[in-house]
Design a protein around this motif. Structure first.
Motif, PDB file in Angstrom:
ATOM      1  N   HIS A   1       0.837  -1.196   0.000  1.00 53.07           N
ATOM      2  CA  HIS A   1       0.000   0.000   0.000  1.00 53.07           C
ATOM      3  C   HIS A   1       0.874   1.249   0.000  1.00 53.07           C
ATOM      4  N   MET A   2       0.462   2.214  -0.790  1.00 50.12           N
ATOM      5  CA  MET A   2       1.185   3.471  -0.947  1.00 50.12           C
ATOM      6  C   MET A   2       0.155   4.590  -0.986  1.00 50.12           C
ATOM      7  N   VAL A   3       0.533   5.801  -0.583  1.00 45.86           N
ATOM      8  CA  VAL A   3      -0.352   6.958  -0.657  1.00 45.86           C
ATOM      9  C   VAL A   3       0.377   8.119  -1.317  1.00 45.86           C
ATOM     10  N   THR A   4      -0.405   9.070  -1.804  1.00 43.38           N
ATOM     11  CA  THR A   4       0.175  10.330  -2.270  1.00 43.38           C
ATOM     12  C   THR A   4       0.117  11.306  -1.107  1.00 43.38           C
ATOM     13  N   GLY A   5       1.201  12.035  -0.889  1.00 43.60           N
ATOM     14  CA  GLY A   5       1.252  12.975   0.228  1.00 43.60           C
ATOM     15  C   GLY A   5       1.739  14.333  -0.234  1.00 43.60           C
ATOM     16  N   GLU A   6       1.474  15.330   0.620  1.00 46.77           N
ATOM     17  CA  GLU A   6       1.872  16.696   0.296  1.00 46.77           C
ATOM     18  C   GLU A   6       2.452  17.340   1.550  1.00 46.77           C
ATOM     19  N   PHE A   7       3.557  18.040   1.377  1.00 50.99           N
ATOM     20  CA  PHE A   7       4.164  18.807   2.441  1.00 50.99           C
ATOM     21  C   PHE A   7       4.096  20.273   2.059  1.00 50.99           C
ATOM     22  N   LYS A   8       3.743  21.131   3.033  1.00 49.78           N
ATOM     23  CA  LYS A   8       3.696  22.571   2.792  1.00 49.78           C
ATOM     24  C   LYS A   8       4.491  23.273   3.881  1.00 49.78           C
ATOM     25  N   ALA A   9       5.093  24.391   3.498  1.00 47.50           N
ATOM     26  CA  ALA A   9       5.822  25.217   4.463  1.00 47.50           C
ATOM     27  C   ALA A   9       5.727  26.666   4.020  1.00 47.50           C
ATOM     28  N   LYS A  10       5.835  27.552   4.991  1.00 46.44           N
ATOM     29  CA  LYS A  10       5.813  28.973   4.706  1.00 46.44           C
ATOM     30  C   LYS A  10       7.206  29.521   4.979  1.00 46.44           C
ATOM     31  N   LEU A  11       7.771  30.225   4.016  1.00 49.51           N
ATOM     32  CA  LEU A  11       9.091  30.826   4.153  1.00 49.51           C
ATOM     33  C   LEU A  11       8.988  32.125   4.961  1.00 49.51           C
ATOM     34  N   PRO A  12      10.110  32.615   5.517  1.00 45.50           N
ATOM     35  CA  PRO A  12      10.084  33.856   6.295  1.00 45.50           C
ATOM     36  C   PRO A  12       9.496  35.052   5.538  1.00 45.50           C
ATOM     37  N   ASP A  13       9.621  35.040   4.191  1.00 46.91           N
ATOM     38  CA  ASP A  13       9.073  36.156   3.409  1.00 46.91           C
ATOM     39  C   ASP A  13       7.575  35.988   3.118  1.00 46.91           C
ATOM     40  N   GLY A  14       6.964  34.925   3.665  1.00 46.14           N
ATOM     41  CA  GLY A  14       5.534  34.690   3.480  1.00 46.14           C
ATOM     42  C   GLY A  14       5.191  33.797   2.307  1.00 46.14           C
ATOM     43  N   LYS A  15       6.164  33.506   1.465  1.00 49.50           N
ATOM     44  CA  LYS A  15       5.925  32.630   0.312  1.00 49.50           C
ATOM     45  C   LYS A  15       5.702  31.194   0.798  1.00 49.50           C
TER      46      LYS A  15
ATOM     47  N   LEU B   1       0.525  -3.285  -6.269  1.00 54.16           N
ATOM     48  CA  LEU B   1       0.836  -2.009  -5.640  1.00 54.16           C
ATOM     49  C   LEU B   1      -0.454  -1.202  -5.623  1.00 54.16           C
ATOM     50  N   LYS B   2      -0.987  -0.953  -4.419  1.00 51.57           N
ATOM     51  CA  LYS B   2      -2.256  -0.237  -4.272  1.00 51.57           C
ATOM     52  C   LYS B   2      -1.945   1.184  -3.819  1.00 51.57           C
ATOM     53  N   ILE B   3      -2.221   2.146  -4.696  1.00 51.54           N
ATOM     54  CA  ILE B   3      -1.886   3.541  -4.425  1.00 51.54           C
ATOM     55  C   ILE B   3      -3.176   4.310  -4.148  1.00 51.54           C
ATOM     56  N   TRP B   4      -3.270   4.898  -2.963  1.00 45.80           N
ATOM     57  CA  TRP B   4      -4.442   5.681  -2.554  1.00 45.80           C
ATOM     58  C   TRP B   4      -4.136   7.153  -2.783  1.00 45.80           C
ATOM     59  N   GLY B   5      -4.970   7.814  -3.580  1.00 35.47           N
ATOM     60  CA  GLY B   5      -4.790   9.231  -3.875  1.00 35.47           C
ATOM     61  C   GLY B   5      -5.339  10.078  -2.738  1.00 35.47           C
ATOM     62  N   VAL B   6      -4.450  10.711  -1.966  1.00 30.16           N
ATOM     63  CA  VAL B   6      -4.866  11.533  -0.837  1.00 30.16           C
ATOM     64  C   VAL B   6      -4.732  13.012  -1.176  1.00 30.16           C
ATOM     65  N   ASN B   7      -3.545  13.435  -1.556  1.00 28.39           N
ATOM     66  CA  ASN B   7      -3.310  14.843  -1.881  1.00 28.39           C
ATOM     67  C   ASN B   7      -3.085  15.005  -3.375  1.00 28.39           C
ATOM     68  N   GLY B   8      -3.537  16.137  -3.903  1.00 25.34           N
ATOM     69  CA  GLY B   8      -3.417  16.397  -5.340  1.00 25.34           C
ATOM     70  C   GLY B   8      -4.574  15.758  -6.085  1.00 25.34           C
ATOM     71  N   MET B   9      -5.111  16.463  -7.082  1.00 27.05           N
ATOM     72  CA  MET B   9      -6.274  15.943  -7.817  1.00 27.05           C
ATOM     73  C   MET B   9      -5.939  14.697  -8.626  1.00 27.05           C
ATOM     74  N   GLU B  10      -4.791  14.707  -9.316  1.00 26.36           N
ATOM     75  CA  GLU B  10      -4.369  13.513 -10.038  1.00 26.36           C
ATOM     76  C   GLU B  10      -2.873  13.548 -10.277  1.00 26.36           C
ATOM     77  N   HIS B  11      -2.314  12.341 -10.342  1.00 27.88           N
ATOM     78  CA  HIS B  11      -0.885  12.172 -10.545  1.00 27.88           C
ATOM     79  C   HIS B  11      -0.655  11.151 -11.665  1.00 27.88           C
ATOM     80  N   PRO B  12      -0.450  11.610 -12.909  1.00 29.00           N
ATOM     81  CA  PRO B  12      -0.096  10.670 -13.981  1.00 29.00           C
ATOM     82  C   PRO B  12       1.312  10.152 -13.709  1.00 29.00           C
ATOM     83  N   TYR B  13       1.520   8.853 -13.883  1.00 30.77           N
ATOM     84  CA  TYR B  13       2.811   8.262 -13.520  1.00 30.77           C
ATOM     85  C   TYR B  13       3.299   7.293 -14.591  1.00 30.77           C
ATOM     86  N   ILE B  14       4.592   7.023 -14.517  1.00 31.71           N
ATOM     87  CA  ILE B  14       5.219   5.956 -15.300  1.00 31.71           C
ATOM     88  C   ILE B  14       6.163   5.200 -14.370  1.00 31.71           C
TER      89      ILE B  14
END
Length: 150
Positions: A50-64, A86-99
């Motif tokens: 089992h695998m998942v899609t994940g997303e990490f976010k951070a804010k820089l000191p300049d606000g970006k 391989l079972k991939i569960w889509g959690v973050n992001g609308m879609e991820h085309p892969y190869i």
């Protein structure tokens, strides 16, 4: 004495058919480095990973805000010849085309859906599962997982 009469339409049809056959042959033989990696028979035990899609976010000191997408886990291990789903569960992001590089395997993982990718590698090595939307840091990646075959 019999004559062979060729009409313009017949010659054009022959040229088109010949061109299609030659093109298909060139395409087929140029794909010889690709692997077919799954051949499942009924009732055979198949391991699930089992695998998942994940997303990490951070804010820089300049606000970006910056973000990166990942496959989790980032590395999976298979035995040569082992059959795996391989079972991939889509959690973050609308879609991820892969190869999966070095194979003919490609598809799309969609948010809130499970994508099942049957695998069986007959050749040892490291194969990369690459999201085509997030292949590098300039595109919120790299969203690359490694499939290690021993």
């Amino acid at each position: 004495m019999p004559f062979l009469v060729l009409k313009k339409r017949s010659i054009i049809a022959f040229v088109i058919i010949f061109t299609v056959i030659v093109s298909a042959s060139v395409w087929f033989f140029s794909k010889s480095d690709s692997l077919t990696v799954f051949n499942q028979t009924e009732g055979e035990k198949v391991r699930e990973i089992h695998m998942v899609t994940g997303e990490f976010k951070a804010k820089l000191p300049d606000g970006k805000e910056i973000e990166a997408y990942r496959w989790d886990p980032g590395t999976i291990f298979l035995e040569k010849g082992e059959k795996v789903n391989l079972k991939i569960w889509g959690v973050n992001g609308m879609e991820h085309p892969y190869i999966i590089e070095g194979t003919d395997i490609k598809g799309v993982v969609k948010k809130a859906e499970e994508t099942v990718v049957p695998l069986q590698f007959e050749k040892e090595g490291v194969y990369r599962l690459v999201c085509l939307t997030h292949p590098d840091k300039d595109n919120s990646g790299p969203m690359i997982a490694y499939i290690v075959v021993d």
